[in-house]
Design a protein around this motif. Sequence first.
Motif, short mmCIF file in Angstrom:
data_model
loop_
_atom_site.label_atom_id
_atom_site.label_comp_id
_atom_site.label_asym_id
_atom_site.label_seq_id
_atom_site.Cartn_x
_atom_site.Cartn_y
_atom_site.Cartn_z
N SER A 64 12.01 41.77 9.77
CA SER A 64 12.72 42.15 8.61
C SER A 64 13.82 42.88 8.90
CB SER A 64 11.90 42.66 7.50
OG SER A 64 10.98 41.93 7.15
N ASP A 198 13.84 35.70 4.77
CA ASP A 198 12.85 36.67 5.11
C ASP A 198 11.43 36.28 4.46
OD1 ASP A 198 11.07 38.67 5.98
OD2 ASP A 198 12.30 40.31 5.59
N GLU A 199 10.50 35.54 5.11
CA GLU A 199 9.43 35.04 4.67
C GLU A 199 9.31 34.43 3.19
OE1 GLU A 199 5.82 37.03 5.76
OE2 GLU A 199 6.60 38.44 7.21
MG MG Z 1 8.98 41.54 7.26
#
Ligand code: MG
Length: 276
Positions: A64, A198-199
């Motif tokens: 991240s 991001d995910e």
């Molecule tokens: Mg992360």
Amino acid sequence: SFDDAQIDSSDSGQAGGAESFRPAVQAVGVQKSFGSLQVLKGVDMTVMPGTVTVILGPSGSGKSTFLRLINQLETISAGTITIDGELIGFRPVTKHGEQCLQALNEKEIARQRERLGMVFQRFNLFPHKTALENVMEAPVHVAKESRSKAREEAIAELTRVGLAERLDYYPSQLSGGQQQRVAIARALAMHPEIMLFDEPTSALDPELVGEVLGVMRSLADGGMTMIVVTHEVGFAREVGDQIVFMDGGVVVEKGGPEIFDNPKEPRFKDFLNHVL
Ligand code: MG
Ligand code: ADP
């Protein structure tokens, strides 16, 4: 013939061919520390236009943080990131005959950030706005588009993510998968050159993951340059052009999707054994 080949290569170099070989994103020796905690310890990554890079790695490995540096939500501690050849966050200047970097101002950073769209694990939609209003928000208030043009484009983007029938729904009336698709449409409405994820499916119930991955896959098929942090190995294998495995703030292994069949580094092997 040999001569033809030579002429061809020099032609393509001048007539825009070189552009398609310039990385969309290039990170060189990227480091990031929070106080005494060094989170990224020299990350190199090259993302070519129109390709999908999937970043895998255990929690806390710096994935991240890396995306946030690309999007300038954090400032880099050392190293450089360029987007389509342009250095982000800094301008190279010559002072007293020496090359150095001068930080860009807020406005210049905002302009660079407009080239990127970002989708987070949590959708962060405005709860009191409909899907359509959420997607129109930035085009109207940031890009200063007319409401009618923004509306037209928002409808097109929501249609693209399969939500043409949900324009006037509020986030609370939508499933998690639908909300995430609104978030993708919202990012696309600003016409980014590159999408960072991001995910994007980590907060979703398992049965809703597929619809979001499907939208991402069609974006990739349409030629969007994407960097995707995900634990979805199936998606990585099928859609990823480049796979990057990070651990402990460094890139441990990278390559094409074939690295899943023949992982070399023990840490990558262990990781795959756990997620598969
Ligand atoms: Mg992360
Ligand atoms: P990942 O996304 O791979 O799980 P992160 O990039 O979120 O990893 O975090 C990497 C490390 O950096 C973690 O140890 C995390 O606690 C730390 N970290 C991230 N952001 C901050 C911050 N703003 N301040 C201090 N530490 C941070």
